[in-house]
Design a protein around this motif. Structure first.
Motif, PDB file in Angstrom:
ATOM      1  N   LYS A 273       0.826  -1.210   0.000  1.00  0.00           N
ATOM      2  CA  LYS A 273       0.000   0.000   0.000  1.00  0.00           C
ATOM      3  C   LYS A 273       0.858   1.257   0.000  1.00  0.00           C
ATOM      4  O   LYS A 273       0.474   2.274  -0.596  1.00  0.00           O
ATOM      5  CB  LYS A 273      -0.963  -0.017   1.175  1.00  0.00           C
ATOM      6  N   THR A 274       2.027   1.206   0.634  1.00  0.00           N
ATOM      7  CA  THR A 274       2.900   2.377   0.592  1.00  0.00           C
ATOM      8  C   THR A 274       3.476   2.599  -0.805  1.00  0.00           C
ATOM      9  O   THR A 274       3.845   3.725  -1.156  1.00  0.00           O
ATOM     10  CB  THR A 274       4.066   2.246   1.586  1.00  0.00           C
ATOM     11  N   ARG A 275       3.546   1.530  -1.598  1.00  0.00           N
ATOM     12  CA  ARG A 275       4.089   1.637  -2.954  1.00  0.00           C
ATOM     13  C   ARG A 275       2.995   1.793  -4.013  1.00  0.00           C
ATOM     14  O   ARG A 275       3.305   1.948  -5.195  1.00  0.00           O
ATOM     15  CB  ARG A 275       4.936   0.402  -3.293  1.00  0.00           C
ATOM     16  N   GLN A 276       1.756   1.761  -3.605  1.00  0.00           N
ATOM     17  CA  GLN A 276       0.665   1.833  -4.578  1.00  0.00           C
ATOM     18  C   GLN A 276       0.718   3.091  -5.447  1.00  0.00           C
ATOM     19  O   GLN A 276       0.426   3.023  -6.647  1.00  0.00           O
ATOM     20  CB  GLN A 276      -0.690   1.733  -3.870  1.00  0.00           C
ATOM     21  N   PRO A 277       1.091   4.269  -4.898  1.00  0.00           N
ATOM     22  CA  PRO A 277       1.201   5.444  -5.782  1.00  0.00           C
ATOM     23  C   PRO A 277       2.166   5.238  -6.948  1.00  0.00           C
ATOM     24  O   PRO A 277       1.948   5.776  -8.037  1.00  0.00           O
ATOM     25  CB  PRO A 277       1.686   6.551  -4.828  1.00  0.00           C
ATOM     26  N   ALA A 278       3.224   4.453  -6.732  1.00  0.00           N
ATOM     27  CA  ALA A 278       4.164   4.186  -7.824  1.00  0.00           C
ATOM     28  C   ALA A 278       3.501   3.348  -8.909  1.00  0.00           C
ATOM     29  O   ALA A 278       3.655   3.621 -10.108  1.00  0.00           O
ATOM     30  CB  ALA A 278       5.400   3.470  -7.280  1.00  0.00           C
ATOM     31  N   TYR A 279       2.740   2.334  -8.506  1.00  0.00           N
ATOM     32  CA  TYR A 279       2.063   1.494  -9.490  1.00  0.00           C
ATOM     33  C   TYR A 279       0.932   2.251 -10.181  1.00  0.00           C
ATOM     34  O   TYR A 279       0.664   2.016 -11.365  1.00  0.00           O
ATOM     35  CB  TYR A 279       1.569   0.210  -8.831  1.00  0.00           C
ATOM     36  N   ASP A 280       0.303   3.167  -9.460  1.00  0.00           N
ATOM     37  CA  ASP A 280      -0.709   4.009 -10.093  1.00  0.00           C
ATOM     38  C   ASP A 280      -0.067   4.872 -11.178  1.00  0.00           C
ATOM     39  O   ASP A 280      -0.629   5.032 -12.273  1.00  0.00           O
ATOM     40  CB  ASP A 280      -1.379   4.908  -9.054  1.00  0.00           C
ATOM     41  N   ALA A 281       1.110   5.426 -10.883  1.00  0.00           N
ATOM     42  CA  ALA A 281       1.815   6.238 -11.878  1.00  0.00           C
ATOM     43  C   ALA A 281       2.206   5.402 -13.091  1.00  0.00           C
ATOM     44  O   ALA A 281       2.097   5.853 -14.243  1.00  0.00           O
ATOM     45  CB  ALA A 281       3.052   6.883 -11.249  1.00  0.00           C
ATOM     46  N   TYR A 282       2.653   4.167 -12.846  1.00  0.00           N
ATOM     47  CA  TYR A 282       3.000   3.258 -13.946  1.00  0.00           C
ATOM     48  C   TYR A 282       1.783   2.986 -14.820  1.00  0.00           C
ATOM     49  O   TYR A 282       1.849   3.033 -16.057  1.00  0.00           O
ATOM     50  CB  TYR A 282       3.558   1.962 -13.381  1.00  0.00           C
ATOM     51  N   ASP A 283       0.646   2.692 -14.173  1.00  0.00           N
ATOM     52  CA  ASP A 283      -0.572   2.411 -14.932  1.00  0.00           C
ATOM     53  C   ASP A 283      -1.022   3.631 -15.727  1.00  0.00           C
ATOM     54  O   ASP A 283      -1.521   3.504 -16.858  1.00  0.00           O
ATOM     55  CB  ASP A 283      -1.690   1.961 -13.986  1.00  0.00           C
ATOM     56  N   GLU A 284      -0.828   4.811 -15.162  1.00  0.00           N
ATOM     57  CA  GLU A 284      -1.145   6.034 -15.903  1.00  0.00           C
ATOM     58  C   GLU A 284      -0.226   6.180 -17.105  1.00  0.00           C
ATOM     59  O   GLU A 284      -0.652   6.640 -18.179  1.00  0.00           O
ATOM     60  CB  GLU A 284      -1.026   7.241 -14.986  1.00  0.00           C
ATOM     61  N   ALA A 285       1.036   5.786 -16.941  1.00  0.00           N
ATOM     62  CA  ALA A 285       1.977   5.841 -18.065  1.00  0.00           C
ATOM     63  C   ALA A 285       1.518   4.924 -19.196  1.00  0.00           C
ATOM     64  O   ALA A 285       1.553   5.302 -20.372  1.00  0.00           O
ATOM     65  CB  ALA A 285       3.380   5.455 -17.602  1.00  0.00           C
TER      66      ALA A 285
END
Length: 426
Positions: A273-285
């Motif tokens: 959950k602490t890393r979820q913003p990174a995966y959200d950014a990847y998915d946006e990419a």
């Protein structure tokens, strides 16, 4: 596994018809057609497990404790299943697609993207119990016997892979394994897996109401959704209010409570959950790439890397974007980083090898592509190995590589056939 090997599997299954005929389903107790013996069932699952994982994101390696936790829950349910002797394995995949799947022989995977949708351990147990039934009741094997999988082609694989540029050139075991993993189960199989999965939950001490909540979650998620990342789950496990209602009726009939494990589940999910913003950014990419906003995608990937610099998939996507920009040298550095973080992942090795080929670094290209093809054979890999062999005056070797690549369809197969013809003429 080449197409020739695939035909061999089918030949064995056809021959087995004469000797095996019918058998009793180990879960339902009903008589059913049995063309594929258990030994072959186990062999297929074992052979296809790693390649299938890798075509669908690879392992979520940043938090091995999370995989250990999922394995603990899975083993509890497997122990009370109707086939506790299967060689069960459980893995967490690095994919945002909210999905889970089972291969023959109890080889089970759950995606990172589904774990983030769940609230507690009982809901996790519901997912895993459902997949254990698919394996124990031989659902994918039954569909394979009727020819509904091997004739299905690669539909759905591109979306599931994450690296869609490679989806149409995957060959062999990864191809077949992905078809098994992404097979659309019939309503009967799904209801059967719900029913027996709930019984497994009760035997393992979990609250079966979690299975009702899980199906309601899927129904809610499917309402009005058109996003690609959802389509895999709902293609393979179609939700319906009917399933919710049937699960609720069964749960009320059983009239039991059980363990929920919310605090434990949330504790185990804390790192992700602490890393979820990174995966959200990847998915946006990835979404921006579909819109052809490549610079915007590159910025999003950079954001993801700043949050989690040890995630290989971020560096691999950055490499692809740098290549698209024309900066193949910088792309090589991004691929180096991806490979250093996750050297077992075929697509990172393959991308680095193709990049080295484009820079005429044939030795590195040959090493990387050969290693990638050892894990997940690809037509583009064999094609470029053929090109390297031609450049190094190894004609017989080039012919073998081109012949293998030519088995694939599409542009890669056509290019391989043209190059074979040219070698034959010269």
């Amino acid at each position: 596994m080449t197409n020739r090997n695939i035909r061999h599997w089918l030949a064995i299954a056809l021959t087995a018809t004469l000797s095996t005929g019918c058998a009793v389903n180990p879960v339902t107790g009903e008589s059913e057609l049995s063309l594929i013996p258990q030994s072959q069932e186990l062999a297929m699952g074992a052979e296809q497990y790693i390649p299938t994982q890798q075509t669908q994101g690879g392992q979520f390696y940043l938090d091995p404790e999370l995989t250990f936790y999922v394995r603990e829950v899975g083993n509890k349910l497997a122990a009370v299943s109707d086939r506790p002797d299967l060689p069960y394995e459980f893995v967490v995949l690095n994919s945002s697609v909210p999905n889970a799947w089972a291969l023959p022989g109890g080889k089970i995977a759950i995606n990172r993207g589904l774990l983030t949708q769940l609230d507690d351990e009982a809901q996790l147990a519901s997912v895993i119990g459902h997949e254990i039934v698919h394996a124990a009741a031989r659902h994918s094997v039954q569909r394979m016997q009727t020819g509904m999988i091997l004739n299905a082609g690669m539909a759905g694989l591109g979306m599931a892979m994450g690296d869609s540029g490679l989806a149409n050139v995957v060959m062999g075991s990864a191809n077949i394994g992905s078809q098994l993993a992404l097979a659309q189960y019939g309503q009967g199989d799904e209801l059967e897996s719900d029913y027996y999965g709930i019984h497994y939950m009760v035997k393992a001490g979990y609250d079966p109401m979690a299975a009702v909540e899980l199906q309601q979650l899927f129904v809610d998620m499917s309402q009005g959704q058109s996003a690609d990342y959802l389509s895999s789950l709902f293609a393979t496990h179609p939700p319906s209010q009917k399933r919710v209602d049937r699960n609720l009726a069964l749960t009320r009939e059983l009239a039991v409570g059980g363990y929920r494990g919310r605090d434990e589940y949330q504790r185990r999910m804390a790192f992700l959950k602490t890393r979820q913003p990174a995966y959200d950014a990847y998915d946006e990419a990835v979404s921006l790439i579909r819109q052809e906003d490549f610079e915007g995608a590159l910025n999003k990937v950079a954001s993801a890397i700043r949050i989690e610099p040890d995630e290989a998939m971020f560096h691999a996507l950055r490499g692809q974007l740098l290549e698209h920009r024309g900066d193949v040298t910088a792309a090589a550095g991004a691929y180096d980083k991806a490979v250093s973080l996750y050297p077992e992942m075929f697509s990172y090795r393959l991308r680095r090898g193709l990049n080295a080929f484009a820079r005429n670094r044939y030795q590195q290209a040959r090493e990387d592509i050969t290693e990638a093809n050892r894990v997940v054979p690809t037509a583009i890999g064999f094609l470029r190995l053929g090109d390297i062999a031609v450049a190094e005056n190894r004609r017989d070797e080039a012919v073998r590589y081109y012949q293998t690549a030519a088995e694939a369809g599409g542009e890669v197969g056509e290019e391989a056939r043209r190059k074979l013809a040219k070698l034959a003429q010269g």
